[in-house]
Design a protein around this motif. Sequence first.
Motif, mmCIF file in Angstrom:
data_model
loop_
_atom_site.group_PDB
_atom_site.id
_atom_site.type_symbol
_atom_site.label_atom_id
_atom_site.label_comp_id
_atom_site.label_asym_id
_atom_site.label_seq_id
_atom_site.Cartn_x
_atom_site.Cartn_y
_atom_site.Cartn_z
ATOM 1 N N ASP A 17 0.339 -1.376 -0.173
ATOM 2 C CA ASP A 17 0.514 -0.123 0.419
ATOM 3 C C ASP A 17 0.643 1.491 0.292
ATOM 4 O O ASP A 17 2.325 0.918 0.513
ATOM 5 C CB ASP A 17 -0.968 0.108 1.173
ATOM 6 C CG ASP A 17 -1.726 1.023 1.359
ATOM 7 O OD1 ASP A 17 -1.190 1.903 1.095
ATOM 8 O OD2 ASP A 17 -3.016 0.985 2.257
ATOM 9 N N ALA A 18 0.366 2.133 -0.529
ATOM 10 C CA ALA A 18 0.815 3.908 -0.289
ATOM 11 C C ALA A 18 1.576 4.243 0.763
ATOM 12 O O ALA A 18 2.421 4.597 0.972
ATOM 13 C CB ALA A 18 0.470 4.689 -1.507
ATOM 14 N N ASP A 19 0.341 3.486 1.533
ATOM 15 C CA ASP A 19 0.810 4.967 3.012
ATOM 16 C C ASP A 19 1.306 3.520 3.663
ATOM 17 O O ASP A 19 1.332 3.453 4.906
ATOM 18 C CB ASP A 19 -0.625 4.663 3.688
ATOM 19 C CG ASP A 19 -1.797 5.760 2.319
ATOM 20 O OD1 ASP A 19 -0.423 7.056 2.451
ATOM 21 O OD2 ASP A 19 -2.862 5.541 2.271
ATOM 22 N N VAL A 47 0.306 -8.011 5.993
ATOM 23 C CA VAL A 47 2.301 -7.532 5.987
ATOM 24 C C VAL A 47 2.747 -7.847 4.564
ATOM 25 O O VAL A 47 2.199 -8.742 3.881
ATOM 26 C CB VAL A 47 2.617 -8.574 7.303
ATOM 27 C CG1 VAL A 47 4.663 -8.643 6.869
ATOM 28 C CG2 VAL A 47 2.138 -8.767 8.666
ATOM 29 N N HIS A 48 3.459 -7.207 4.360
ATOM 30 C CA HIS A 48 3.843 -7.327 2.782
ATOM 31 C C HIS A 48 4.802 -7.588 2.753
ATOM 32 O O HIS A 48 5.036 -8.981 2.636
ATOM 33 C CB HIS A 48 3.898 -6.135 2.185
ATOM 34 C CG HIS A 48 4.590 -5.375 0.828
ATOM 35 N ND1 HIS A 48 5.628 -6.048 0.488
ATOM 36 C CD2 HIS A 48 3.481 -6.287 -0.550
ATOM 37 C CE1 HIS A 48 5.531 -6.129 -1.402
ATOM 38 N NE2 HIS A 48 4.450 -5.791 -1.488
ATOM 39 N N THR A 49 5.909 -8.049 3.318
ATOM 40 C CA THR A 49 7.046 -7.976 3.902
ATOM 41 C C THR A 49 7.601 -7.936 4.855
ATOM 42 O O THR A 49 7.632 -7.435 5.851
ATOM 43 C CB THR A 49 8.170 -7.407 3.169
ATOM 44 O OG1 THR A 49 8.079 -7.228 1.296
ATOM 45 C CG2 THR A 49 9.919 -8.562 2.310
ATOM 46 N N LEU A 50 8.384 -9.877 5.525
ATOM 47 C CA LEU A 50 8.836 -10.066 6.715
ATOM 48 C C LEU A 50 10.696 -10.291 6.733
ATOM 49 O O LEU A 50 10.127 -11.984 5.743
ATOM 50 C CB LEU A 50 7.464 -10.705 7.017
ATOM 51 C CG LEU A 50 8.190 -10.933 8.698
ATOM 52 C CD1 LEU A 50 6.237 -10.881 9.556
ATOM 53 C CD2 LEU A 50 8.439 -11.769 9.524
ATOM 54 N N ASN A 51 11.000 -10.132 7.088
ATOM 55 C CA ASN A 51 12.254 -10.728 7.346
ATOM 56 C C ASN A 51 12.912 -10.440 9.057
ATOM 57 O O ASN A 51 12.989 -9.666 9.434
ATOM 58 C CB ASN A 51 13.511 -9.918 6.784
ATOM 59 C CG ASN A 51 13.188 -9.841 4.758
ATOM 60 O OD1 ASN A 51 12.312 -11.047 4.716
ATOM 61 N ND2 ASN A 51 12.802 -8.559 4.469
ATOM 62 N N VAL A 52 13.575 -12.148 9.077
ATOM 63 C CA VAL A 52 14.556 -12.145 10.351
ATOM 64 C C VAL A 52 15.254 -12.153 9.954
ATOM 65 O O VAL A 52 16.091 -12.996 9.155
ATOM 66 C CB VAL A 52 13.470 -13.710 11.115
ATOM 67 C CG1 VAL A 52 14.627 -14.255 12.241
ATOM 68 C CG2 VAL A 52 12.136 -13.569 11.227
ATOM 69 N N LEU A 53 16.670 -11.199 10.702
ATOM 70 C CA LEU A 53 18.037 -11.910 10.827
ATOM 71 C C LEU A 53 18.223 -13.099 10.631
ATOM 72 O O LEU A 53 18.181 -13.250 11.732
ATOM 73 C CB LEU A 53 18.674 -10.430 11.046
ATOM 74 C CG LEU A 53 17.902 -8.742 10.466
ATOM 75 C CD1 LEU A 53 18.698 -7.734 11.607
ATOM 76 C CD2 LEU A 53 18.084 -8.730 9.381
ATOM 77 N N ARG A 54 19.391 -13.328 10.007
ATOM 78 C CA ARG A 54 19.981 -14.827 10.454
ATOM 79 C C ARG A 54 21.815 -14.524 10.501
ATOM 80 O O ARG A 54 21.865 -13.700 9.781
ATOM 81 C CB ARG A 54 19.033 -15.377 9.202
ATOM 82 C CG ARG A 54 17.850 -16.340 9.844
ATOM 83 C CD ARG A 54 17.814 -16.924 8.936
ATOM 84 N NE ARG A 54 15.897 -16.831 8.974
ATOM 85 C CZ ARG A 54 15.428 -17.873 10.318
ATOM 86 N NH1 ARG A 54 15.754 -17.956 10.734
ATOM 87 N NH2 ARG A 54 14.022 -17.600 9.710
ATOM 88 N N ASP A 55 22.615 -15.402 10.853
ATOM 89 C CA ASP A 55 23.588 -15.006 11.420
ATOM 90 C C ASP A 55 24.304 -15.708 9.583
ATOM 91 O O ASP A 55 23.570 -17.306 9.116
ATOM 92 C CB ASP A 55 24.246 -16.702 12.124
ATOM 93 C CG ASP A 55 25.355 -16.306 11.843
ATOM 94 O OD1 ASP A 55 25.835 -17.826 11.579
ATOM 95 O OD2 ASP A 55 26.415 -15.466 12.145
#
Length: 65
Positions: A17-19, A47-55
């Motif tokens: 979404d633009a907002d 939720v458009h994108t979801l990333n879990v930071l990983r080693d």
Amino acid sequence: MELMETNSPDLVKDQPDADNIKMFVGQIPKTWDETRLRQMFEQFGPVHTLNVLRDKVTSISRGES
């Protein structure tokens, strides 16, 4: 980049979404994955994108110990 003009929102469902806002969340348990976080946050909206930071070496979440 290719731009498409359309009056139908169905044709651009893969776009946020633009907002939309980008939110960074820290101190989550290492055992939580994208599925669990998505379920938690989607109760408040899409939720458009979801990333879990990983080693990079172990692929283990870099969350709280």
